[in-house]
Design a protein around this motif. Structure first.
Motif, short mmCIF file in Angstrom:
data_model
loop_
_atom_site.label_atom_id
_atom_site.label_comp_id
_atom_site.label_asym_id
_atom_site.label_seq_id
_atom_site.Cartn_x
_atom_site.Cartn_y
_atom_site.Cartn_z
N GLY A 413 0.89 -1.13 -0.07
CA GLY A 413 -0.08 0.01 -0.28
C GLY A 413 0.86 1.38 0.08
N SER A 414 2.17 1.09 -0.13
CA SER A 414 3.00 2.39 0.04
C SER A 414 3.43 2.84 -1.22
N CYS A 415 3.53 4.04 -1.53
CA CYS A 415 4.11 4.68 -2.66
C CYS A 415 5.89 4.83 -2.54
N PHE A 416 6.23 4.54 -1.41
CA PHE A 416 7.50 4.43 -1.01
C PHE A 416 8.35 3.21 -1.23
N ASP A 417 9.74 3.07 -1.49
CA ASP A 417 10.32 1.50 -1.41
C ASP A 417 10.49 1.03 -0.01
N LEU A 418 9.48 0.56 0.59
CA LEU A 418 9.91 0.42 2.10
C LEU A 418 11.14 -0.60 2.33
N ARG A 419 11.07 -1.61 1.38
CA ARG A 419 11.95 -2.80 1.69
C ARG A 419 13.44 -2.10 1.34
N GLY A 420 13.47 -1.29 0.48
CA GLY A 420 14.97 -1.01 0.09
C GLY A 420 15.52 0.05 0.57
N GLU A 421 14.73 0.84 1.37
CA GLU A 421 15.23 2.03 2.08
C GLU A 421 14.40 2.29 3.31
N PRO A 422 15.10 2.20 4.51
CA PRO A 422 14.65 2.20 5.82
C PRO A 422 14.11 3.70 6.26
N LEU A 423 14.65 4.69 5.42
CA LEU A 423 14.42 6.01 5.68
C LEU A 423 12.78 6.08 5.54
N PHE A 424 12.17 5.31 4.45
CA PHE A 424 10.67 5.62 4.43
C PHE A 424 10.11 4.95 5.15
N HIS A 425 10.56 4.25 6.38
CA HIS A 425 9.51 3.84 7.40
C HIS A 425 9.20 5.04 8.38
N ASN A 426 9.71 5.91 8.02
CA ASN A 426 9.54 7.24 9.18
C ASN A 426 8.06 7.60 9.27
N ASN A 427 7.64 7.51 10.37
CA ASN A 427 6.08 7.80 10.55
C ASN A 427 5.82 9.09 10.03
N SER A 428 6.64 10.18 10.00
CA SER A 428 6.13 11.53 9.65
C SER A 428 5.94 11.80 8.18
N LEU A 429 6.36 10.81 7.44
CA LEU A 429 6.18 10.66 5.99
C LEU A 429 4.73 10.23 5.78
N LEU A 430 4.11 9.70 6.63
CA LEU A 430 2.74 8.80 6.50
C LEU A 430 3.17 7.91 5.18
N PRO A 431 4.01 6.94 5.51
CA PRO A 431 4.50 5.77 4.45
C PRO A 431 3.34 5.21 3.91
N CYS A 432 2.09 4.97 4.49
CA CYS A 432 0.83 4.36 3.69
C CYS A 432 0.00 5.41 3.33
N ARG A 433 0.40 6.52 3.17
CA ARG A 433 -0.85 7.49 2.72
C ARG A 433 -1.43 7.23 1.43
N SER A 434 -2.66 7.78 1.12
CA SER A 434 -3.34 7.32 0.16
C SER A 434 -4.23 8.67 -0.16
N GLU A 435 -5.03 8.57 -1.26
CA GLU A 435 -6.00 9.81 -1.39
C GLU A 435 -7.05 9.78 -0.42
N LYS A 436 -7.33 8.66 0.38
CA LYS A 436 -8.26 8.69 1.32
C LYS A 436 -7.61 9.08 2.84
N LEU A 437 -6.16 9.16 2.86
CA LEU A 437 -5.59 9.90 4.02
C LEU A 437 -4.40 10.44 3.46
N THR A 438 -4.54 11.50 3.24
CA THR A 438 -3.52 12.19 2.52
C THR A 438 -2.85 13.27 3.67
N PRO A 439 -1.46 13.67 3.52
CA PRO A 439 -0.79 14.63 4.40
C PRO A 439 -1.76 15.65 4.88
N GLU A 440 -2.60 16.24 4.11
CA GLU A 440 -3.23 17.64 4.38
C GLU A 440 -4.44 16.96 5.28
N MET A 441 -5.01 15.85 4.99
CA MET A 441 -5.98 15.54 5.92
C MET A 441 -5.36 15.02 7.48
#
Ligand code: SF4
Length: 452
Positions: A413-441
């Protein structure tokens, strides 16, 4: 007479590299337990805390933002803005090194007699750049001394941690590696190894090494008997273990009497489990000994364990900061994520806690935000639910953790490469963001949770 030089071990708590960081009673407890075990085996120990907020040289270092601290032992870290790692270049936020400056760190290293072994700990998977930098600089000063990397990141991402520059990485509880470390790196046989089944066979952690003794962490247990789909607890500990409650109170009494500590943090995953055998005798004894201390529990406590009796004891014993893991008011999410709590239990717990004297704002209820496939509406409903039942919702952004049951959905469900790059596990990125839960929301949800 032959001269005898005691061998020494250097322990390092590395920097945090992140967009944001706050010292919510963070102390490197695992590393300080290891320090204590090395002492018990006859070694000198040295400790460098890269997160030292009170280093005297910080005042004279240009570019460091100095910080205010609460008398309760939490506060900001000093920070320096640094370039973002390449993979985070698109993120429009400042990236910082939290803690002392590299110059101070190098000076600290150079002030030491060459150690015989160096241990570096690690915490969040996405903080690894601070760990790598510490290892790189330490290798420059002590090129011939073996460096061992342990801690949470090293346990959860062992393959990635091979790039750290450490000579060896170790997984799980540090004390189980003591015989190997002593034998392979120091050429000694252990004099003392704790009983893996008995947490009380561990010596008290070497908290005397902490540069700022404003609050001390206390451990009453390891692990958790539950297995929630998003949580790493089962991956980090072999099994759930609890200490003898009387011995926990002896330890609190010791730090209170000998170091004047009155603020304690408890980061256990399952402090309230088996209450009649553990937390109730512990609280009763704290009250009986009239220990005038405050306790802070920033990790989520188990709501379903809260009874009228336990609430009263917690309040009387000085449990000032209480946070509970509720995660969602949606019964489907509660069940599918592990079934540790339901809505009726939250209502009953808030009632008991309020009757015992806690105010609504004291009762912090964590709500997970950004789970794979989660919609903003679910978080919104959960915030309203918690507020309407007289407690304070606290948004906890979901961070995907390799090896957990939810990892596969997170990866999909992530638009980030979670497996290849642990930096993308960062919760402040909202790694599993989607159009139903955007950073603005998410920003709107945070405001709502604050009551705006
Ligand atoms: S109850 Fe809490 S600590 Fe235990 S597995 Fe679930 S989230 Fe983790």
């Amino acid at each position: 007479m032959a001269s005898y030089k005691k061998k020494s071990v250097l322990l390092i708590n590395p920097w945090i590299y992140d967009f944001a960081a706050y010292d919510l009673w963070i102390k490197p407890l695992g590393l300080l337990y290891l320090a204590s075990l090395f002492r018990k085996n006859g070694y000198h120990v040295h400790f460098i805390d890269c997160l030292n907020v009170c280093h005297p040289q910080l005042k004279s270092d240009a570019g460091v933002k100095l910080v205010k601290r609460s008398i309760k032992g939490h506060g900001n870290f000093p920070k320096q803005r640094i370039p973002k790692p390449h993979s985070l270049r698109e993120i429009k936020r400042n990236y910082n090194r939290y803690g002392i400056t590299p110059d101070i760190f190098v000076n600290e290293l150079k002030s030491l007699v060459t150690p015989d072994l160096i241990l570096v700990t690690s915490v969040m998977t996405y903080w690894y750049p601070g760990v790598f930098e510490v290892i790189r600089i330490t290798k420059q000063t002590f090129p011939d001394i073996p460096i061992v990397l342990g801690g949470i990141y090293a346990t959860l991402c062992p393959e990635h941690a091979l790039q750290s520059g450490a000579d060896i990485t170790v997984a799980g509880a540090g004390e189980k590696h003591i015989p190997l470390l002593l034998h392979d790196f120091l050429g000694d046989d252990p004099v003392y190894v704790p009983d893996p089944d008995d947490l009380d066979s561990m010596p008290y952690p070497a908290l005397d090494l902490l540069p700022l003794k404003d609050q001390f962490p206390i451990l009453t247990s390891r692990g958790c008997p539950y297995n929630c789909t998003y949580c790493a607890s089962q991956l980090l500990t072999d099994r759930f273990k609890q200490r003898d409650p009387a011995k926990v109170v002896d330890e609190i009494d010791f730090w209170h009497k000998h170091f004047g500590i009155s603020q304690f943090s408890i980061y256990d995953d399952a402090l309230l489990v088996n209450p009649e055998e553990m937390v109730i005798p512990m609280l009763t004894e704290i009250i009986r000994r009239k220990l005038t201390c405050q306790f802070h529990c920033p990790n989520g406590l188990h709501i379903f364990q809260i009874t009228q009796k336990l609430s009263k004891l917690m309040h009387m014993a000085g449990f000032a900061t209480i946070r509970f893991g509720f995660e969602s008011s949606n019964p489907m999410t509660q069940l599918s994520s592990g079934g540790k709590v339901n809505n009726d239990q939250l209502q009953a717990a808030v009632r008991h806690l309020t009757d015992a004297g806690y105010k609504s704002e004291d009762i912090g209820i964590y709500l997970l935000c950004g789970l794979p496939g989660q919609e903003a509406a679910e978080v919104r409903d959960s915030i309203r639910y918690v507020q309407s039942h007289g407690a304070r919702p606290i948004i906890a952004e979901y961070s995907p953790i390799p090896g957990t049951a939810l990892w596969e959905s997170a990866e999909k469900g992530s638009c980030f490469d979670l497996r290849g790059e642990p930096l993308f596990h960062n919760n402040s990125l909202l790694p599993c963001r989607s159009e139903k839960l955007t950073p603005e929301m998410y920003e709107d949800l945070k405001m709502m949770a604050r009551g705006h």
